[in-house]
Design an enzyme around this catalytic site. Sequence first.
Site, PDB file in Angstrom:
ATOM      1  N   SER A  16     -31.491  78.917 -95.012  1.00 56.64           N
ATOM      2  CA  SER A  16     -30.145  78.482 -95.370  1.00 56.64           C
ATOM      3  C   SER A  16     -29.472  77.690 -94.270  1.00 56.64           C
ATOM      4  CB  SER A  16     -29.273  79.705 -95.705  1.00 56.64           C
ATOM      5  OG  SER A  16     -29.171  80.558 -94.587  1.00 56.64           O
ATOM      6  N   CYS A  17     -29.935  77.804 -93.044  1.00 54.90           N
ATOM      7  CA  CYS A  17     -29.244  77.148 -91.938  1.00 54.90           C
ATOM      8  C   CYS A  17     -30.238  76.707 -90.903  1.00 54.90           C
ATOM      9  CB  CYS A  17     -28.225  78.101 -91.313  1.00 54.90           C
ATOM     10  SG  CYS A  17     -27.439  77.452 -89.837  1.00 54.90           S
TER      11      CYS A  17
END
Length: 284
Positions: free
Chosen positions: A124-125
């Site tokens: 996600s990041c």
Amino acid sequence: MGEASVRPIQILRVEGEQAPAHPAEDLLVEEEPLEIRLGFGPAGQREQKRISVTMRTPGHDLELALGFLIGEGIVRYPGEVTHLDHCRNVRQPEEVGNVVKVELADGILPEIDHLQRNFYMTSSCGVCGKGSIEAISQVSCPVLPVGAPVWTPAMVHGLPDRARGTQTIFRHTGGIHAATLCRSDGEILYSREDVGRHNAVDKVVGARWLSPSPPDPDALLLVSGRAGFELVQKAIVAGIALMAAVGAPSSLAVDLAREHNLTLLGFVRNQRFNVYSGAERLAL
């Protein structure tokens, strides 16, 4: 929708407050690790490095690996990559299909000291996988050329619906990010889905790099979520001059877009959008 992209599972579904739960089948997005290995150096003195491990949705893995290397500034020109394929020399059964090897041309010594991703990185990041905040600014971003009005509000308004038409996995699962590269005439060049928003962008960048056709300087990159710093950075490094997000941009993303002359749009939905930078490319 690729066979490896979703997996059916048996669940209990609850509807309403009084109705009993009943068995049902649901589709989930597949999530598996992908390891990217890099081969480089002069003939006879080749080095092999494990560059990254990221959680991703299987499919378009070669584009993902190439897009990642482009976004990190490790490769800059097509001639620098001589071989790109899934690695056949793996030791564990779970590595089959989950390791991509990229070979650089003899003599090319990539700058990889700034990479601190030789460990697990969440899907996600991407920024949080780096060893320090300073590392995010070490990729050299070009200042994009000044553009002329090409896109109209009507053309931008139509993007989300056209993009959703290509998002097969999202329609079946509702749990995935998407990145779509569109021409100003409405043609969708590439649309990719992944559990990681930065992976989806990497896949589009890799597909654009591998295409035999010259890149369209007026193409617009639409992302399904927010526009964070790293996604804006990836677009700039790839030479994409227009980017739009269904969600909001961050303050750091806007600063970077304005510094490097990227047209950045946010909240592109429901027949409206905000222009955060690069309004000269829009016929307003």
